[in-house]
Design a protein around this motif. Structure first.
Motif, PDB file in Angstrom:
ATOM      1  N   ILE A   1       1.455  -6.728   8.754  1.00  0.00           N
ATOM      2  CA  ILE A   1       1.363  -5.669   8.088  1.00  0.00           C
ATOM      3  C   ILE A   1       2.600  -4.902   8.567  1.00  0.00           C
ATOM      4  O   ILE A   1       2.729  -4.700   9.967  1.00  0.00           O
ATOM      5  CB  ILE A   1       0.303  -4.912   8.211  1.00  0.00           C
ATOM      6  CG1 ILE A   1      -0.913  -5.778   7.538  1.00  0.00           C
ATOM      7  CG2 ILE A   1       0.382  -3.532   7.685  1.00  0.00           C
ATOM      8  CD1 ILE A   1      -2.268  -5.083   7.728  1.00  0.00           C
ATOM      9  N   LEU A   2       3.583  -4.638   7.799  1.00  0.00           N
ATOM     10  CA  LEU A   2       4.802  -4.151   8.230  1.00  0.00           C
ATOM     11  C   LEU A   2       5.118  -2.569   7.529  1.00  0.00           C
ATOM     12  O   LEU A   2       4.558  -2.431   6.559  1.00  0.00           O
ATOM     13  CB  LEU A   2       6.015  -4.699   7.640  1.00  0.00           C
ATOM     14  CG  LEU A   2       5.776  -6.260   8.122  1.00  0.00           C
ATOM     15  CD1 LEU A   2       7.002  -7.129   7.185  1.00  0.00           C
ATOM     16  CD2 LEU A   2       6.162  -6.378   9.448  1.00  0.00           C
ATOM     17  N   LYS A   3       5.854  -1.794   8.235  1.00  0.00           N
ATOM     18  CA  LYS A   3       5.905  -0.483   7.907  1.00  0.00           C
ATOM     19  C   LYS A   3       7.148  -0.448   7.134  1.00  0.00           C
ATOM     20  O   LYS A   3       8.231  -1.142   7.096  1.00  0.00           O
ATOM     21  CB  LYS A   3       6.419   0.302   9.046  1.00  0.00           C
ATOM     22  CG  LYS A   3       5.354   0.760  10.178  1.00  0.00           C
ATOM     23  CD  LYS A   3       5.570   1.962  10.910  1.00  0.00           C
ATOM     24  CE  LYS A   3       6.833   1.582  11.909  1.00  0.00           C
ATOM     25  NZ  LYS A   3       7.049   2.950  12.782  1.00  0.00           N
ATOM     26  N   LEU A   4       7.080   0.488   5.997  1.00  0.00           N
ATOM     27  CA  LEU A   4       8.043   0.687   4.835  1.00  0.00           C
ATOM     28  C   LEU A   4       8.599   2.232   5.248  1.00  0.00           C
ATOM     29  O   LEU A   4       7.993   3.037   5.794  1.00  0.00           O
ATOM     30  CB  LEU A   4       7.609   0.698   3.326  1.00  0.00           C
ATOM     31  CG  LEU A   4       6.779  -0.951   3.182  1.00  0.00           C
ATOM     32  CD1 LEU A   4       6.373  -0.733   1.680  1.00  0.00           C
ATOM     33  CD2 LEU A   4       8.048  -1.956   3.041  1.00  0.00           C
TER      34      LEU A   4
ATOM     35  N   ILE B   1      -0.812   4.108  12.057  1.00  0.00           N
ATOM     36  CA  ILE B   1       0.403   4.215  13.216  1.00  0.00           C
ATOM     37  C   ILE B   1      -0.450   4.570  14.571  1.00  0.00           C
ATOM     38  O   ILE B   1       0.076   4.207  15.593  1.00  0.00           O
ATOM     39  CB  ILE B   1       1.336   5.154  12.796  1.00  0.00           C
ATOM     40  CG1 ILE B   1       2.197   4.995  11.708  1.00  0.00           C
ATOM     41  CG2 ILE B   1       2.341   5.622  14.063  1.00  0.00           C
ATOM     42  CD1 ILE B   1       3.145   5.823  10.903  1.00  0.00           C
TER      43      ILE B   1
ATOM     44  N   SER C   1       2.056  -6.121   3.343  1.00  0.00           N
ATOM     45  CA  SER C   1       1.198  -7.028   4.050  1.00  0.00           C
ATOM     46  C   SER C   1       1.872  -8.426   3.513  1.00  0.00           C
ATOM     47  O   SER C   1       1.941  -8.714   2.256  1.00  0.00           O
ATOM     48  CB  SER C   1      -0.435  -7.169   3.611  1.00  0.00           C
ATOM     49  OG  SER C   1      -0.730  -5.934   4.117  1.00  0.00           O
TER      50      SER C   1
ATOM     51  N   THR D   1       2.873   0.592   3.560  1.00  0.00           N
ATOM     52  CA  THR D   1       3.062  -0.722   4.391  1.00  0.00           C
ATOM     53  C   THR D   1       3.102  -1.799   3.327  1.00  0.00           C
ATOM     54  O   THR D   1       2.791  -1.822   2.379  1.00  0.00           O
ATOM     55  CB  THR D   1       1.843  -0.858   5.183  1.00  0.00           C
ATOM     56  OG1 THR D   1       0.478  -0.822   4.210  1.00  0.00           O
ATOM     57  CG2 THR D   1       1.717   0.119   6.132  1.00  0.00           C
TER      58      THR D   1
ATOM     59  N   ASP E   1       0.878  -1.103   0.076  1.00  0.00           N
ATOM     60  CA  ASP E   1      -0.069  -0.060  -0.053  1.00  0.00           C
ATOM     61  C   ASP E   1       0.992   1.092  -0.059  1.00  0.00           C
ATOM     62  O   ASP E   1       1.596   1.573   1.044  1.00  0.00           O
ATOM     63  CB  ASP E   1      -0.848  -0.028   1.013  1.00  0.00           C
ATOM     64  CG  ASP E   1      -1.904   0.965   1.198  1.00  0.00           C
ATOM     65  OD1 ASP E   1      -1.532   2.040   0.694  1.00  0.00           O
ATOM     66  OD2 ASP E   1      -2.928   1.156   1.976  1.00  0.00           O
TER      67      ASP E   1
ATOM     68  N   PHE F   1      12.398  -1.726   3.179  1.00  0.00           N
ATOM     69  CA  PHE F   1      12.169  -2.422   4.251  1.00  0.00           C
ATOM     70  C   PHE F   1      13.488  -2.492   5.229  1.00  0.00           C
ATOM     71  O   PHE F   1      14.273  -3.283   4.739  1.00  0.00           O
ATOM     72  CB  PHE F   1      11.373  -3.622   4.114  1.00  0.00           C
ATOM     73  CG  PHE F   1      11.025  -4.577   5.300  1.00  0.00           C
ATOM     74  CD1 PHE F   1       9.954  -3.934   6.234  1.00  0.00           C
ATOM     75  CD2 PHE F   1      11.494  -5.749   5.669  1.00  0.00           C
ATOM     76  CE1 PHE F   1       9.715  -4.458   7.515  1.00  0.00           C
ATOM     77  CE2 PHE F   1      11.200  -6.347   7.037  1.00  0.00           C
ATOM     78  CZ  PHE F   1      10.061  -5.715   7.857  1.00  0.00           C
TER      79      PHE F   1
ATOM     80  N   LYS G   1      -3.103  -0.840   9.635  1.00  0.00           N
ATOM     81  CA  LYS G   1      -2.133  -0.129   8.775  1.00  0.00           C
ATOM     82  C   LYS G   1      -1.942   1.100   9.344  1.00  0.00           C
ATOM     83  O   LYS G   1      -1.273   1.897   8.842  1.00  0.00           O
ATOM     84  CB  LYS G   1      -2.803  -0.063   7.339  1.00  0.00           C
ATOM     85  CG  LYS G   1      -2.667  -1.334   6.593  1.00  0.00           C
ATOM     86  CD  LYS G   1      -3.258  -1.060   4.862  1.00  0.00           C
ATOM     87  CE  LYS G   1      -3.449  -2.037   4.376  1.00  0.00           C
ATOM     88  NZ  LYS G   1      -3.949  -1.884   3.029  1.00  0.00           N
TER      89      LYS G   1
ATOM     90  N   LEU H   1       3.061  -3.012  12.118  1.00  0.00           N
ATOM     91  CA  LEU H   1       1.858  -2.387  12.618  1.00  0.00           C
ATOM     92  C   LEU H   1       0.589  -3.363  13.027  1.00  0.00           C
ATOM     93  O   LEU H   1      -0.133  -2.826  13.730  1.00  0.00           O
ATOM     94  CB  LEU H   1       1.403  -1.554  11.272  1.00  0.00           C
ATOM     95  CG  LEU H   1       2.195  -0.362  11.053  1.00  0.00           C
ATOM     96  CD1 LEU H   1       1.756   0.236   9.818  1.00  0.00           C
ATOM     97  CD2 LEU H   1       2.020   0.553  12.202  1.00  0.00           C
TER      98      LEU H   1
ATOM     99  N   ALA I   1      -0.423   4.266   2.459  1.00  0.00           N
ATOM    100  CA  ALA I   1      -0.058   3.755   3.862  1.00  0.00           C
ATOM    101  C   ALA I   1       1.425   3.487   4.203  1.00  0.00           C
ATOM    102  O   ALA I   1       1.831   3.561   5.189  1.00  0.00           O
ATOM    103  CB  ALA I   1      -0.634   2.768   4.322  1.00  0.00           C
TER     104      ALA I   1
END
Length: 457
Positions: free
Chosen positions: A211-214, A185, A109, A107, A102, A130, A183, A166, A105
Motif C-alpha cells: 500500500i503506497l502513498k499518493l 500515516i 494498493s 493510497t 482509495d 505516484f 493505510k 504505508l 486515504a
C-alpha cells in the motif's frame, strides 16, 4: 531421485506445471540484471500467481534447504537479483495489477509484480501522482523498487521509496505470511516491521503486496537550466529556491565534463549556453513562474548563478532534459563503471575533486564524469573503462572511490542497493558491530539462509 528433483516435483504439485520453468525454457532475462554481472541460468524459475503460492513455494524450499532468489523486473544495478546455477529464481511477474485506489486515504494498493509505470498511470487517471520515478519505469516492478529502496529524480521533494510505503504483505522464508498492510500515516503499534523489508533486497522475506502513498498532482512545472561558478553556489542556490518557491520537483547537478558529454550526444550538439562553466543545474519547480524569475534575478545578483535559461515550452524543457538523460547512452557509447554514492551535502563538491585527483594520479588520461541529485545527498560518478589500461583495473578503482567515501563518512550506496557488487565494500560505510546486528536480523528471519544468499552480507 536427487534432492533438487524432489523439490521441483513438490513445487509442481503445489504451483502447477506451468509455474515451474526449467532448462532451455528459462528466459535469459532471469540470468542477470542490467549490469550483466555473472549471468547464470538458475535451476528453475517459479512464477506464482498468488501470495498463497509464494508461501507454498518458500515452505517447500525452506524444508529442503533450497536457496531462492527473488526477482522483479531485473533492472537492478548492484547484482541483487543475480542467481547461481544451483538457485531457484522466484519471479513476481505474474503477480501484477492495481487492487484499489482509495481517494480519501490517498493510497494505492498493488501487487508486487506491477510495473512502476502502471502505478504512475493509474494514479494520474485517479487524479493523483505516484512520485517515485526511474528511467526503468516501464520494466521495473514495485516489489523490486521497495526491496531496493529505490530513489530517482524526485527524492528531493517526495523522499525515497521507503517514504512512500504505508503497508506491506511479506512472505517469510518458512512460508509464514506477515500482513503488514496499512493505510494510516500514524500507526505506532510497536516495531514497524515493514521497515525491515524495505531495502533488504529479498534477503529477509518476499514482498507480495504493498500500500503506497499518493501525492496531489502538481500544477504546471517550469524547467530551468543554470550555470554556476562553484559547488558552494549550487547548495546556496538550492536553499534560495526552497525558501522562495518551495522544494523543487528535481534538482540535478552536472559537472562540466558531464554537461559537455551530454551535449555532444544530442542530435544537434549545440550547447544551450556556454559550456565553459564549472557546474550546471537543471531543476523543475511547480512554483509560480514570476516567483522563479525573481529568484533567478536575485541569484544572479548574488553571484550564485552566472547564466540561466527558463524553458518556454514543453519541447524546450525536454531538450534540456535530454542533456541530463545522457546516462541512458552510457552502455552504448562507453564501457561504464558506475558509482552511486551519498555524502553530506556540503562535502559532495570536495569529494568529487578528491576522486578526480586520485584517479588522475593513479591513471593519467582516464575519462570520468560527475553528476547527481545533490539535494538528497546523491552523487553519481562514471568512469569509462575504455580510457584505462586493459584489462581495466576495476577492483582498484572501486577501492579508491569507496575508500574516499568512507573517509568522508558517506554511503557506498545511495539508491541502487548492495547486492553482490558492493558487498565487499560495505565496511567503508557500516561498522563491524552494525554488520553483526544485520546478520543477527538475517538469522532471525531466515535461519536456514535460503533467501537470496550471498547478497548484502
Amino acid at each position: 531421485m536427487n534432492d533438487l528433483q524432489q523439490t521441483l516435483d513438490q513445487l509442481r504439485a503445489a504451483l502447477g506445471d506451468s509455474a515451474v520453468i526449467t532448462g532451455a525454457a528459462i528466459n535469459q532475462r532471469h540470468y542477470s540484471d542490467w549490469t550483466g554481472y555473472a549471468p547464470a541460468c538458475p535451476a528453475a524459475v517459479l512464477l506464482p500467481r498468488t501470495t498463497e503460492q509464494v508461501a507454498d513455494a518458500l515452505r517447500i524450499c525452506n524444508a529442503a534447504g533450497q536457496p531462492v532468489v527473488p526477482q522483479g523486473g531485473m533492472t537492478g544495478l548492484a547484482g541483487g537479483a543475480v542467481p547461481r546455477a544451483t538457485d531457484i529464481a522466484l519471479s513476481l511477474e505474474r503477480m501484477r495489477g492495481i487492487e484499489e485506489i482509495d481517494a480519501a486515504a490517498a493510497t494505492v494498493s498493488v501487487w508486487a509484480g506491477t510495473t512502476l509505470q502502471e502505478i504512475q498511470q493509474a494514479a494520474v487517471e485517479a487524479g493523483f501522482l505516484f512520485p517515485l520515478d526511474l528511467g526503468a519505469r516501464g520494466s521495473c516492478q514495485i516489489g523490486g523498487n521497495i526491496a531496493t529502496n529505490a530513489g530517482g529524480n524526485a527524492v528531493i521533494r517526495y523522499g525515497m521509496t521507503r517514504d512512500l510505503v504505508l503497508g506491506l504483505e511479506v512472505v517469510l522464508a518458512d512460508g509464514r505470511v506477515l500482513n503488514l498492510l496499512n493505510k494510516m500515516i500514524k500507526n505506532n503499534c510497536g516495531y514497524d516491521l515493514k521497515q525491515c523489508f524495505i531495502g533488504s533486497e529479498g534477503t529477509l522475506g518476499v514482498i507480495t503486496r504493498a500500500i503506497l502513498k499518493l501525492a496531489p498532482l502538481p500544477g504546471e512545472t517550469t524547467t530551468v537550466l543554470c550555470a554556476l561558478p562553484d559547488y558552494a553556489s549550487a547548495v546556496s542556490f538550492l536553499r534560495r529556491v526552497q525558501r522562495s518557491a518551495g522544494t523543487p520537483q528535481a534538482y540535478e547537478l552536472m559537472w562540466q565534463d558531464f554537461f559537455r558529454l551530454g551535449v555532444s550526444w544530442l542530435e544537434n550538439p549545440v550547447p544551450p549556453m556556454s559550456d565553459e562553466h564549472p557546474l550546471y543545474v537543471l531543476f523543475e519547480s511547480a512554483g509560480p513562474r514570476e516567483l522563479l524569475e525573481q529568484t533567478l534575478e536575485a541569484a544572479i545578483e548574488g553571484g550564485e548563478v552566472v547564466d540561466a535559461i527558463m524553458a518556454s515550452s514543453h519541447t524546450q524543457a525536454r531538450a534540456l532534459w535530454k542533456i541530463r538523460e545522457a546516462t541512458g547512452e552510457f552502455p552504448l557509447r562507453m564501457t561504464p563503471l558506475n558509482f552511486d554514492v551519498s555524502l553530506p551535502i556540503g562535502q559532495i563538491g570536495d569529494f568529487a575533486e578528491l576522486c578526480r585527483q586520485r584517479l588522475d594520479q593513479r591513471w593519467p588520461g582516464n575519462h570520468s564524469v560527475y553528476f547527481g541529485h545533490i539535494g538528497d545527498s546523491n552523487l553519481h560518478l562514471t568512469v569509462d573503462c575504455r580510457s584505462l589500461p586493459q584489462p581495466a583495473p576495476i577492483l582498484e578503482i572501486e577501492e579508491l572511490v569507496y575508500t574516499a567515501v568512507g573517509e568522508m563518512g558517506g554511503s557506498v550506496s545511495a539508491e541502487h542497493g548492495i547486492g553482490l557488487l558492493k558487498r565487499e565494500f560495505l565496511h567503508h560505510s557500516v561498522s563491524a558491530q552494525a554488520r553483526q546486528a544485520m546478520q543477527q536480523l538475517k538469522d532471525s528471519f531466515d535461519p536456514k539462509g535460503i533467501l537470496n544468499p550471498g547478497k548484502i552480507l
